[in-house]
Structure formats: structure tokens, C-alpha cells
Design a protein around this motif. Sequence first.
Motif, mmCIF file in Angstrom:
data_model
loop_
_atom_site.group_PDB
_atom_site.id
_atom_site.type_symbol
_atom_site.label_atom_id
_atom_site.label_comp_id
_atom_site.label_asym_id
_atom_site.label_seq_id
_atom_site.Cartn_x
_atom_site.Cartn_y
_atom_site.Cartn_z
ATOM 1 N N LEU A 193 -2.340 -5.242 1.187
ATOM 2 C CA LEU A 193 -2.901 -4.080 0.764
ATOM 3 C C LEU A 193 -4.074 -3.836 1.862
ATOM 4 C CD1 LEU A 193 -3.445 -4.269 -3.150
ATOM 5 C CD2 LEU A 193 -1.906 -2.551 -1.701
ATOM 6 N N ARG A 194 -4.480 -4.860 2.284
ATOM 7 C CA ARG A 194 -5.589 -4.946 3.498
ATOM 8 C C ARG A 194 -5.038 -4.223 4.729
ATOM 9 N NH1 ARG A 194 -8.144 -10.143 1.212
ATOM 10 N NH2 ARG A 194 -10.167 -9.376 0.675
ATOM 11 N N SER A 195 -3.851 -4.596 4.863
ATOM 12 C CA SER A 195 -3.045 -3.927 6.294
ATOM 13 C C SER A 195 -3.021 -2.562 6.287
ATOM 14 C CB SER A 195 -1.956 -4.634 6.588
ATOM 15 O OG SER A 195 -0.875 -4.603 5.913
ATOM 16 N N GLU A 196 -2.926 -1.801 4.990
ATOM 17 C CA GLU A 196 -2.991 -0.736 4.589
ATOM 18 C C GLU A 196 -1.583 0.285 5.364
ATOM 19 O OE1 GLU A 196 -6.507 1.156 5.940
ATOM 20 O OE2 GLU A 196 -7.436 0.281 4.329
ATOM 21 N N THR A 197 -0.528 -0.383 6.009
ATOM 22 C CA THR A 197 0.292 0.258 6.668
ATOM 23 C C THR A 197 1.828 -0.652 6.370
ATOM 24 O OG1 THR A 197 0.225 -0.978 8.535
ATOM 25 C CG2 THR A 197 -0.715 1.197 8.444
ATOM 26 N N THR A 198 1.716 -1.402 5.462
ATOM 27 C CA THR A 198 2.928 -2.006 4.650
ATOM 28 C C THR A 198 3.752 -1.304 3.388
ATOM 29 O OG1 THR A 198 1.956 -3.110 2.908
ATOM 30 C CG2 THR A 198 1.688 -4.027 5.486
ATOM 31 N N ASN A 199 5.129 -1.863 3.421
ATOM 32 C CA ASN A 199 5.900 -1.355 2.085
ATOM 33 C C ASN A 199 5.110 -1.503 0.863
ATOM 34 O OD1 ASN A 199 7.794 -0.886 3.999
ATOM 35 N ND2 ASN A 199 9.354 -2.528 3.171
ATOM 36 N N MET A 200 4.613 -2.722 0.715
ATOM 37 C CA MET A 200 3.662 -3.085 -0.478
ATOM 38 C C MET A 200 2.584 -1.867 -0.428
ATOM 39 S SD MET A 200 3.724 -5.380 -2.745
ATOM 40 C CE MET A 200 4.124 -6.949 -1.845
ATOM 41 N N SER A 201 1.822 -1.571 0.432
ATOM 42 C CA SER A 201 0.845 -0.430 0.219
ATOM 43 C C SER A 201 1.282 0.748 0.140
ATOM 44 C CB SER A 201 -0.230 -0.616 1.375
ATOM 45 O OG SER A 201 0.517 -0.193 2.591
ATOM 46 N N GLU A 202 2.624 1.303 0.587
ATOM 47 C CA GLU A 202 3.103 2.458 0.451
ATOM 48 C C GLU A 202 3.504 2.441 -1.398
ATOM 49 O OE1 GLU A 202 5.986 3.764 2.838
ATOM 50 O OE2 GLU A 202 5.103 2.918 4.634
ATOM 51 N N ALA A 203 4.160 1.336 -1.584
ATOM 52 C CA ALA A 203 4.658 1.277 -3.130
ATOM 53 C C ALA A 203 3.398 1.323 -4.015
ATOM 54 C CB ALA A 203 5.345 0.056 -3.564
ATOM 55 N N VAL A 204 2.057 0.694 -3.599
ATOM 56 C CA VAL A 204 0.913 0.867 -4.562
ATOM 57 C C VAL A 204 0.654 2.298 -4.544
ATOM 58 C CG1 VAL A 204 -1.504 0.105 -4.463
ATOM 59 C CG2 VAL A 204 0.327 -1.553 -4.211
ATOM 60 N N SER A 205 0.468 2.979 -3.390
ATOM 61 C CA SER A 205 0.019 4.440 -3.242
ATOM 62 C C SER A 205 1.035 5.091 -4.197
ATOM 63 C CB SER A 205 0.047 4.719 -1.855
ATOM 64 O OG SER A 205 -0.838 3.912 -1.041
#
Length: 200
Positions: free
Chosen positions: A148-160
Motif C-alpha cells: 500500500l505504501r508503494s501506491e502503484t501495485t496490484n494490491m493498492s489498485e484492488a484496495v482502491s
Amino acid sequence: MYYCVTGKLIHVEPYLAVVSCGGVGYKCMTTMTTLSCLPPAGGEVTLYTHLNVREDALDLYGFYTQAERTAFQMLIGVSGVGPKSALAVLSDMTPDQLSLAVAAGDAESLRNAPGIGPKVAQRIILELKDKLGTDGLAEGMQEVAAQLRSETTNMSEAVSALCVLGYSQSEAARALAGMAADTPVDELIKHGLKALSGGR
């Protein structure tokens, strides 16, 4: 000055526990989370303490875990966050949940605590994002927080995407804990929805 107090629990009330140690009753202000972990009155207890020194008072705070004490000390180090507000935050969320909320930039979850407005919530995130480590997070949440800290990953996209559907960032992040970082976004979203629908 005081690392911890160990003795007999002789009194509890909201945000307060009194521990009798060596013939002295130590009045420890605390969180509702700590109170929920304490034994019945008369039982033996150890509280990890923080002495807050003010011009007109010495206030002792006690916590069931060292992680909670550390989170409290970090919170009161944030501009505009006093001990009362820090207790409110840690009564509403565990140290793990606080770390995850900060990593996710989830100001909304922080605002659930009484006395925490939007500006203070954002300040907590801003000032603690680089200080609140993820080492103490439960297994599986550490990688999510880092992603989440990197903000440009699959994980952050899924969270969004899950946030758009009405879930908080912390809820979404917890639902994805344990998933591989390179999992396709659509699979992460499906997994998250399944986990979240089972918890609601």
C-alpha cells in the motif's frame, strides 16, 4: 521512569485501572482495549507504563501490551494529539489496525475515534507513515502494508476498487492479507469481496 507495574488489580472504570503494588495503588489511565484484557478485580496483572510529565501533574498510563504502549507514545508525539485522544484511538483500534490504517492512508477509520477530526487524522497519517513500522503486524498484513505504501501495485489498485464499493481502506487491506503481491487485480478484488461479504 516506570517500565511496568505488576500487582493486584483493585479497581477498574472506563479508561482507568488501579494496580496495587508494594502497598501503593498505581492509578493507570488506559484504553478500553486494555480493560477488556484484564482479569477480574483481585487478579494479578502487569501493565506496561508511560509517565506523562506536565507542569501541574504526573500522569501514569498503563497498557496490557508493549505494542499498545509504543503506539500510544507515537500518537502523543503527533502535533495536536494529546493523551486523551491517543487513548480514544487505541480504544477504537488495535496497534495492528492503527499501523494498517496509517499505511493505507485511511483517515476515515481514524476519525471513528472521539475527538479525532479530519485534520488531526491526516496529520497522524502524515507524521506516522514512516515511523510506524510493520514488523509487529500479524503475518500476512506486513506485505499488504508495504504494498500500500508503494501506491502503484496490484494490491493498492484492488484496495482502491474495494473502497469504491463502500469498504474502508483498512477493511479492504485486512481482507487481502496473505494474498501474493503479483496476483491479478481482478482476482484480488474477488477474493476481497468474498472475505468481506463473509464478515458483514
